[in-house]
Design a protein around this motif. Structure first.
Motif, PDB file in Angstrom:
ATOM      1  N   GLU A 155      -9.494   9.065  -9.182  1.00 51.09           N
ATOM      2  CA  GLU A 155      -8.891  10.237  -8.544  1.00 51.09           C
ATOM      3  C   GLU A 155      -8.178   9.854  -7.246  1.00 51.09           C
ATOM      4  OE1 GLU A 155     -10.161  14.719  -6.979  1.00 51.09           O
ATOM      5  OE2 GLU A 155     -11.683  13.131  -7.144  1.00 51.09           O
ATOM      6  N   ASN A 156      -8.836   9.051  -6.420  1.00 51.23           N
ATOM      7  CA  ASN A 156      -8.242   8.656  -5.140  1.00 51.23           C
ATOM      8  C   ASN A 156      -6.950   7.870  -5.320  1.00 51.23           C
ATOM      9  OD1 ASN A 156     -10.267   9.888  -3.655  1.00 51.23           O
ATOM     10  ND2 ASN A 156     -11.529   8.045  -3.545  1.00 51.23           N
ATOM     11  N   ALA A 157      -6.914   7.016  -6.349  1.00 50.07           N
ATOM     12  CA  ALA A 157      -5.701   6.233  -6.602  1.00 50.07           C
ATOM     13  C   ALA A 157      -4.543   7.142  -7.008  1.00 50.07           C
ATOM     14  CB  ALA A 157      -5.970   5.196  -7.693  1.00 50.07           C
ATOM     15  N   PHE A 158      -4.815   8.109  -7.886  1.00 56.70           N
ATOM     16  CA  PHE A 158      -3.762   9.032  -8.312  1.00 56.70           C
ATOM     17  C   PHE A 158      -3.304   9.929  -7.152  1.00 56.70           C
ATOM     18  CE2 PHE A 158      -5.428   8.868 -12.928  1.00 56.70           C
ATOM     19  CZ  PHE A 158      -4.582   7.808 -13.221  1.00 56.70           C
ATOM     20  N   THR A 176       2.303  10.311 -12.218  1.00 51.15           N
ATOM     21  CA  THR A 176       1.077  10.543 -11.459  1.00 51.15           C
ATOM     22  C   THR A 176       0.609  11.990 -11.593  1.00 51.15           C
ATOM     23  OG1 THR A 176       1.509   8.800  -9.840  1.00 51.15           O
ATOM     24  CG2 THR A 176       0.074  10.592  -9.146  1.00 51.15           C
ATOM     25  N   ARG A 177       1.551  12.903 -11.543  1.00 51.76           N
ATOM     26  CA  ARG A 177       1.175  14.310 -11.660  1.00 51.76           C
ATOM     27  C   ARG A 177       0.667  14.639 -13.058  1.00 51.76           C
ATOM     28  NH1 ARG A 177       3.855  13.225  -7.527  1.00 51.76           N
ATOM     29  NH2 ARG A 177       3.634  14.492  -5.637  1.00 51.76           N
ATOM     30  N   TRP A 178       1.216  14.026 -14.059  1.00 48.20           N
ATOM     31  CA  TRP A 178       0.671  14.163 -15.409  1.00 48.20           C
ATOM     32  C   TRP A 178      -0.759  13.617 -15.464  1.00 48.20           C
ATOM     33  CZ3 TRP A 178       0.876  16.647 -19.713  1.00 48.20           C
ATOM     34  CH2 TRP A 178       2.067  17.202 -20.171  1.00 48.20           C
ATOM     35  N   ALA A 179      -0.977  12.479 -14.834  1.00 45.48           N
ATOM     36  CA  ALA A 179      -2.306  11.872 -14.829  1.00 45.48           C
ATOM     37  C   ALA A 179      -3.322  12.793 -14.161  1.00 45.48           C
ATOM     38  CB  ALA A 179      -2.265  10.518 -14.115  1.00 45.48           C
ATOM     39  N   LEU A 180      -2.915  13.448 -13.084  1.00 50.85           N
ATOM     40  CA  LEU A 180      -3.824  14.355 -12.379  1.00 50.85           C
ATOM     41  C   LEU A 180      -4.102  15.615 -13.192  1.00 50.85           C
ATOM     42  CD1 LEU A 180      -2.425  13.858  -8.782  1.00 50.85           C
ATOM     43  CD2 LEU A 180      -4.796  13.454  -9.480  1.00 50.85           C
ATOM     44  N   VAL A 181      -3.090  16.124 -13.886  1.00 54.52           N
ATOM     45  CA  VAL A 181      -3.309  17.272 -14.780  1.00 54.52           C
ATOM     46  C   VAL A 181      -4.373  16.926 -15.815  1.00 54.52           C
ATOM     47  CG1 VAL A 181      -2.286  18.675 -16.617  1.00 54.52           C
ATOM     48  CG2 VAL A 181      -1.025  18.317 -14.493  1.00 54.52           C
ATOM     49  N   PRO A 223       0.797  -1.236   0.000  1.00 52.80           N
ATOM     50  CA  PRO A 223       0.000   0.000   0.000  1.00 52.80           C
ATOM     51  C   PRO A 223       0.826   1.280   0.000  1.00 52.80           C
ATOM     52  CG  PRO A 223      -0.068  -1.055   2.156  1.00 52.80           C
ATOM     53  CD  PRO A 223       0.591  -2.023   1.237  1.00 52.80           C
ATOM     54  N   LYS A 224       2.132   1.183   0.201  1.00 48.94           N
ATOM     55  CA  LYS A 224       2.970   2.382   0.179  1.00 48.94           C
ATOM     56  C   LYS A 224       3.772   2.512  -1.117  1.00 48.94           C
ATOM     57  CE  LYS A 224       3.401   2.800   5.198  1.00 48.94           C
ATOM     58  NZ  LYS A 224       4.321   2.923   6.359  1.00 48.94           N
ATOM     59  N   ASN A 225       3.458   1.681  -2.091  1.00 53.42           N
ATOM     60  CA  ASN A 225       4.143   1.744  -3.389  1.00 53.42           C
ATOM     61  C   ASN A 225       3.357   2.654  -4.329  1.00 53.42           C
ATOM     62  OD1 ASN A 225       4.790   0.986  -6.227  1.00 53.42           O
ATOM     63  ND2 ASN A 225       6.166  -0.465  -5.252  1.00 53.42           N
ATOM     64  N   ALA A 226       3.881   3.824  -4.611  1.00 56.23           N
ATOM     65  CA  ALA A 226       3.171   4.820  -5.427  1.00 56.23           C
ATOM     66  C   ALA A 226       2.906   4.317  -6.842  1.00 56.23           C
ATOM     67  CB  ALA A 226       3.981   6.108  -5.484  1.00 56.23           C
ATOM     68  N   ASN A 227       3.862   3.598  -7.407  1.00 55.13           N
ATOM     69  CA  ASN A 227       3.709   3.165  -8.800  1.00 55.13           C
ATOM     70  C   ASN A 227       2.564   2.179  -8.968  1.00 55.13           C
ATOM     71  OD1 ASN A 227       4.876   3.695 -11.405  1.00 55.13           O
ATOM     72  ND2 ASN A 227       5.472   1.543 -11.458  1.00 55.13           N
ATOM     73  N   TYR A 228       2.333   1.328  -7.977  1.00 47.97           N
ATOM     74  CA  TYR A 228       1.213   0.383  -8.056  1.00 47.97           C
ATOM     75  C   TYR A 228      -0.124   1.125  -8.002  1.00 47.97           C
ATOM     76  CZ  TYR A 228       4.667  -3.316  -7.156  1.00 47.97           C
ATOM     77  OH  TYR A 228       5.741  -4.178  -7.228  1.00 47.97           O
ATOM     78  N   TRP A 229      -0.204   2.145  -7.155  1.00 48.22           N
ATOM     79  CA  TRP A 229      -1.421   2.961  -7.086  1.00 48.22           C
ATOM     80  C   TRP A 229      -1.640   3.696  -8.405  1.00 48.22           C
ATOM     81  CZ3 TRP A 229      -5.257   3.061  -3.604  1.00 48.22           C
ATOM     82  CH2 TRP A 229      -5.038   2.496  -2.346  1.00 48.22           C
ATOM     83  N   TYR A 230      -0.553   4.190  -8.978  1.00 52.35           N
ATOM     84  CA  TYR A 230      -0.639   4.910 -10.260  1.00 52.35           C
ATOM     85  C   TYR A 230      -1.152   3.992 -11.371  1.00 52.35           C
ATOM     86  CZ  TYR A 230       1.131   6.538 -14.762  1.00 52.35           C
ATOM     87  OH  TYR A 230       1.249   6.862 -16.088  1.00 52.35           O
ATOM     88  N   LYS A 231      -0.603   2.787 -11.443  1.00 52.71           N
ATOM     89  CA  LYS A 231      -1.023   1.861 -12.492  1.00 52.71           C
ATOM     90  C   LYS A 231      -2.472   1.407 -12.282  1.00 52.71           C
ATOM     91  CE  LYS A 231       3.402   0.141 -14.152  1.00 52.71           C
ATOM     92  NZ  LYS A 231       4.175  -1.046 -14.566  1.00 52.71           N
ATOM     93  N   TYR A 232      -2.836   1.212 -11.041  1.00 52.81           N
ATOM     94  CA  TYR A 232      -4.214   0.842 -10.716  1.00 52.81           C
ATOM     95  C   TYR A 232      -5.175   1.964 -11.141  1.00 52.81           C
ATOM     96  CZ  TYR A 232      -8.314  -0.177  -7.771  1.00 52.81           C
ATOM     97  OH  TYR A 232      -9.591  -0.425  -7.316  1.00 52.81           O
TER      98      TYR A 232
END
Length: 228
Positions: A115-118, A131-136, A82-91
């Protein structure tokens, strides 16, 4: 003698597992997604490089636009780590692609999770550019009534600027193009190209000149200079 037998047995098992994983990578790198999944699943069954295998399986399903299976594999990873940012981003990315290809009602039911995952990925890794590109892109493309906001998009474009000037200028140019502020977009894309001088920065500025500003002369001049 029995001890030597067990050592050879373990070495054989390890070699076999490694072979399946490496075969999976080879097929993945040649874009043979189906075969890569077969071998990564074999590697997974042998408990060899388990997390890497699951991630590759998710990536391969994503390449085939099989979003449900991609989501399932990324979900396993983000719940296990749950602390791996890349897994949250891909999800979040797989959820977002599923939303884009679904009907409006289904898409609406997925937006909050995307939104919550990003946002989770962004909070876990302050330097995660993707991730920041995805949020933009998310905040620009969403209607305001369901969470879209240029202000929020600009916030993450500003964060990109601190991490990578090229990405920052490209993100701000992307926002300008979306709102048809082409003169402002030109300034940002010029700065991106001066900073990065890459194929990506060239293509963004060239497309702006050719298709948005309808200035063939500037487009050709840019092309000539970039080819040099």
């Amino acid at each position: 003698m029995k001890q030597i037998y067990y050592i050879f047995l373990l070495l054989s098992f390890y070699g076999f597992s490694q072979s399946n994983y490496e075969l999976g990578k080879q097929y993945f790198n040649t874009r043979n997604w189906e075969k890569s999944i077969v071998y990564f699943k074999k590697s997974l069954a042998e408990n060899y490089k388990k997390n890497e295998s699951i991630e590759f399986i998710g990536d391969a399903y994503g390449q085939q636009k099989d979003w449900d299976n991609a989501i399932e594999n990324y979900q396993i990873l983000k719940e296990s780590f749950p602390k791996n940012a890349n897994y949250w981003y891909k999800y979040g990315g797989a959820l977002g692609m599923k939303a884009k290809e679904s009907n409006k009602f289904k898409a609406l039911s997925l937006i909050d999770d995307v939104e919550n995952a990003f946002l989770k990925a962004a909070s876990l890794d302050k330097k995660h550019i993707e991730t920041r590109w995805a949020l933009v892109m998310l905040y620009i493309e969403l209607p305001a009534i369901i969470g879209g906001s240029e202000k929020k998009a600009q916030r993450y474009a500003d964060e990109l600027m601190t991490l990578s000037k090229v990405d920052g200028y490209l993100a701000k140019g992307y926002i300008d193009v979306y709102f048809k502020r082409y003169q402002s977009a030109e300034k940002n894309y010029i700065m991106a190209h001066k900073t990065g001088n890459s194929k990506t920065t060239f293509e963004k500025l060239y497309d702006l000149y050719l298709n948005k500003l309808k200035n063939k002369e500037k487009a050709q001049q840019l092309k000539n200079n970039f080819e040099l």
